[in-house]
Design an enzyme around this catalytic site. Structure first.
Site, short mmCIF file in Angstrom:
data_model
loop_
_atom_site.label_atom_id
_atom_site.label_comp_id
_atom_site.label_asym_id
_atom_site.label_seq_id
_atom_site.Cartn_x
_atom_site.Cartn_y
_atom_site.Cartn_z
N TRP A 296 58.96 -4.05 4.74
CA TRP A 296 59.32 -2.73 5.24
C TRP A 296 59.45 -2.73 6.76
O TRP A 296 60.02 -1.79 7.33
CB TRP A 296 58.28 -1.70 4.79
CG TRP A 296 56.91 -1.91 5.39
CD1 TRP A 296 56.00 -2.86 5.05
CD2 TRP A 296 56.30 -1.11 6.42
NE1 TRP A 296 54.86 -2.73 5.82
CE2 TRP A 296 55.01 -1.67 6.65
CE3 TRP A 296 56.70 -0.01 7.15
CZ2 TRP A 296 54.14 -1.13 7.60
CZ3 TRP A 296 55.83 0.53 8.09
CH2 TRP A 296 54.57 -0.04 8.31
N ASP A 297 58.97 -3.81 7.40
CA ASP A 297 59.12 -3.94 8.85
C ASP A 297 60.57 -3.73 9.28
O ASP A 297 60.86 -3.17 10.34
CB ASP A 297 58.73 -5.36 9.32
CG ASP A 297 57.41 -5.86 8.80
OD1 ASP A 297 56.88 -5.26 7.85
OD2 ASP A 297 56.92 -6.85 9.34
N GLU B 238 46.89 -1.98 5.06
CA GLU B 238 46.58 -2.79 3.89
C GLU B 238 45.08 -3.01 3.70
O GLU B 238 44.66 -3.72 2.77
CB GLU B 238 47.31 -4.13 4.00
CG GLU B 238 48.82 -3.98 3.92
CD GLU B 238 49.54 -4.96 4.81
OE1 GLU B 238 48.99 -6.05 5.07
OE2 GLU B 238 50.65 -4.62 5.27
#
Length: 803
Positions: free
Chosen positions: A363-364, A490
């Site tokens: 998703w970076d 995370e």
């Protein structure tokens, strides 16, 4: 930089003035060249010594099984790993029978320069062999931004003093040996693969060699080709040989003092998952012919022209910190290289600079890299989103497997398949769907690209909206809940109502409903009716956003602020990053934040929070965030600036911009951190420059931290260009090209005409006490001279004197 005093500070280049062999792997990443299709690590021309050899083709990968201690329904079965393909960088040199190797003889002079304006890597060497012969060597390496599959190296040797016998061996080598084994205890490293390529064909004609190989596990086919132009003294001889895994052109010459041997090596690369050997061979032969037709000078001229256009639209000028000026251009240059010619391929977390994270895109890309490209190189942003759209079929399959509607895009991937074997961090990180939608919204607002919106945008918005509607539900009180997900942090997994996820999903749902209203024909083709679009709007309106009334802060996710706080005081520095030393189970049940999560929501969804919310939330989460991810610092810099912690914003800006130049994450050897490099731009433009684009309106609230005297940046908008020039007490906005622009400066709406400018005062910043961070996790204090302890003391003294 990276504790290497031989790196000079200058505004438009990275220059290495001596060779530190202990830092070869890091420097190979820093000096990498690429164009989004092809990437060459900055290995020495002669190939040895090397920290990590690397040549990469975007999307060319191996497939490997994902091992599980216990099987479970829905687990991804296979992983994907980027492959180090055939190396065409190699040019070996023998001087009077002595092989040129920097480990032997004497390296009298050494310099490498990565030129951000020319897009070239230049090297200059003066070497004395063990037998006393001396030569001067210069090489210039290019990966073309204008010709997608082409690269070239100009290699020149001349005697220093008496004449010498020279042999130059130009090589193509597949299944290269000497690759560093993966660090099995570090999930950021790549999987180790041995001889992953199988020869399909080798061919030579004249001074050209072509090698074709197939990836054994994935079946993908690639070709690498080289051709040469040689200019040497009379009597120069050339021999050519080829084999399954090697091609070699050997050039021998007796070179007298004052003469030189000049070898120009052209390279071409291509690959396919569908085309035949004949077709792929024809592709690289065509690329090679085009490069030779253009010539080396032509390739360099086209490169300079391409970068001139880019820098005209993208350059950021910083006055007051010369090292930061160099860093932000380094960041922009490598971000451009990661995606300029990717053209329907992903932009990986390490770009094409190394094998870290197995070459996966996360998703970076949408959350950090594409914001930069949207405003500086919008075609690259468009193509990255078009690639996502091509993977929608796989994402729909994944959603069905998970019992969901719409599309579930992968957390990490190369081809569009989920490659994370750890589902709490991978499968449950559904926010990637909203991140993709957010990138679509941003691109459409910035470009007004109606064709994209009707073709690609609506597909991505609709399928992600369908996922949210099926993943979430209305509770007894009428709130729309999204339970059991992992947000950007995370260290907090499978949580209910993650604020970032919920607010981003809310934006996604509304944008999808708006797209359906705008493009009725396309919506009908996707099977969307008014009832479904209405359900999206209802879910968005009822979205649950957890708030702790006792602490008067937003909870990162439901019940998060009731968890025990991590024992930071008894966590020694060597235990960071925690993911390498602590069970995830222990992290999941404590208040400890790996990377900005709620704070990221304050930035991306800032219109959902009051100024007071932002100030309180930022201070609370600063005390919990350990920054075990390179994604964190830029977001903290942006929100620190917005909440008037300018010194802190400046410190975090330094961490984001220098993550690779200073090797702050200790894994630059595996490739550059594209998201953090993009974050260097974001921290300056969105943090110091105060830029926001909520709802498609350009808003600015700039404010300089004291060490900076001026910040000037450009933004592309609807085919035009806006320049923003910020000094201590005022900001000036000028439309350099394009139509009149309506912008907002600290709440005041301005209309700026083309060729004109508007200047407005900057209100003074309110004074706030610097928030605290977990012990030992404070950002490095940043000064214009550097970021070491001496500089920090100097800065503190200067601040005291100013007060």
């Amino acid at each position: 930089m990276i504790d290497h005093p031989a790196f000079a500070i200058e505004p438009w280049a990275l220059r290495e003035t001596e060779l530190n062999r202990d830092l070869l792997a890091q420097s190979e990443s820093l000096f990498a060249l690429g164009n989004g299709h092809l990437g060459l690590r900055g290995n020495l021309d002669e190939g040895e010594p090397a920290g990590l050899p690397g040549t990469y083709l975007n999307g060319f990968h191996a497939v490997r099984p994902l091992p599980y201690a216990e099987t479970a329904y829905g687990n991804p079965e296979a992983g994907e790993t980027v492959l180090n393909v055939t190396d065409g960088k190699l040019i070996r040199l023998l001087v009077d029978d002595e092989l040129f190797d920097v480990r032997y003889g004497e390296l009298v002079e050494h310099e490498r320069v990565l030129d951000f304006r020319a897009g070239l890597l230049r090297r200059r060497v003066h070497w004395r062999s063990p037998a006393g012969a001396e030569v001067g060597i210069t090489s210039t390496r290019i990966v073309s931004l204008a010709q997608r599959g082409a690269a070239a190296i100009l290699y020149e040797v001349e005697p220093v003093g008496d004449g010498v016998r020279l042999v130059v061996q130009s090589e193509l080598i597949a299944n290269q040996d000497g690759q560093r084994a993966a660090e099995q205890d570090d999930p950021r490293a790549a999987a180790a693969l041995v001889s992953p390529l199988q020869s399909e064909e080798h061919y030579q004609h004249g001074e050209m060699v072509i090698l074709l190989h197939r990836a054994k596990s994935s079946g993908l086919l690639m070709a690498a080709a080289m051709d040469h132009e040689v200019d040497g003294p009379d009597g120069t001889t050339i021999d050519v040989e080829d084999a399954e895994d090697a091609g070699r052109v050997t050039i021998a010459a007796d070179v007298a003092g004052g003469e030189r041997l000049r070898v120009l090596k052209y390279l071409a690369y291509g690959w396919s998952g569908h085309r035949s050997v004949t077709s792929v061979r024809a592709q690289v032969r065509g690329s090679l012919a085009e490069a030779r037709h253009t010539g080396f000078d032509g390739l360099c001229a086209d490169q300079h022209e391409y970068l001139d256009r880019f820098w005209t639209n993208a350059d950021v000028e910083v006055v007051g910190d010369t090292e930061l000026q160099q860093a932000v251009r380094f960041c922009l240059f490598h971000v451009l290289q990661s995606g300029a010619r990717a053209e329907m391929r992903p932009i990986a977390a390490k770009g094409l600079t190394g094998p870290g994270y197995d070459g996966h895109a996360f998703w970076d890309t949408e959350s950090f890299v594409l914001p930069v490209l949207t405003y500086t190189a919008p075609d690259a942003a468009r193509d990255a989103l078009r690639w996502r759209c091509t993977t929608t079929g796989l994402a729909r399959q994944r959603a069905r497997q998970l019992g969901l509607a719409g599309a579930a895009f992968p957390w990490r991937t190369i081809t569009g398949r989920e490659c994370s074997g750890y589902w709490p961090a991978g499968t449950s990180a559904f926010h990637v769907n909203a991140d993709i939608a957010d990138a679509v919204i941003r691109y459409q607002n910035a470009t007004g690209d109606e064709r994209f919106a009707a073709d690609v945008g609506i597909v991505l918005l609709v399928e992600t909206a369908r996922l949210w509607r099926s993943l979430g539900h209305h509770d007894a009180a009428g709130g729309f809940r999204i339970d059991g997900v992992t947000g950007p942090d995370e260290y907090s997994s499978v949580a209910d109502n993650n604020v970032y996820t919920n607010l981003m999903a809310k934006r996604n749902l509304v944008a999808a409903a708006d797209a359906v209203a705008a493009f009725g024909k396309q919506a009908r083709e996707l099977g969307v009716d008014a009832e479904e679009a209405g359900a999206w709007r209802d879910a968005a309106a009822d979205m649950v956003v957890p708030y702790d009334t006792r602490l008067r802060v937003h909870a990162q996710s439901e019940n998060f602020t009731n968890h025990a706080i991590w024992d930071f005081a008894h966590t020694p520095p060597e235990m960071y990053p925690l993911l390498l030393h602590v069970p995830y189970f222990d992290l999941y049940r404590k208040q400890v934040v790996k990377q900005a999560d709620l704070v990221l929501a304050l930035f991306t969804c800032g219109d959902e929070f009051t100024d007071e919310d932002k100030a309180r939330d930022f201070e609370y989460y600063e005390a919990l965030t350990v920054r075990d991810s390179s994604l964190s610092a830029c977001t903290q810099a942006i929100v620190a600036a917005e909440t008037s912690h300018l010194d802190l914003a400046y410190d975090y800006l330094g961490e984001a911009a220098f993550v690779d130049l200073h090797d702050l994450a200790h894994n630059t050897k595996d490739g550059l951190h594209m998201a953090s490099l993009a974050g260097g731009w974001m921290a300056l433009v969105c943090g110091v420059g105060g830029f926001r684009d909520h709802g498609g309106t350009l808003r600015f609230a700039p404010r300089l931290p004291e060490p900076l005297e001026r910040l000037c940046f450009r933004l592309g908008w609807r085919g035009g260009r806006l320049r923003v020039d910020v000094v201590a007490k005022e900001a000036t906005y000028a439309v350099e090209t394009g139509d009149p622009l309506e912008i907002v400066h600290y709440g005041e709406t301005l209309e700026v005409q083309p060729g004109e400018s508007a200047t407005r005062p900057i209100p003074p910043a309110p004074r706030r006490e610097r928030p605290r961070q977990p012990p030992g996790r404070e950002p490095r204090r940043r000064t214009p001279e550097g970021s070491g302890p001496t500089a920090a003391v100097s800065r503190a003294g200067a601040a005291a004197r100013r007060r």
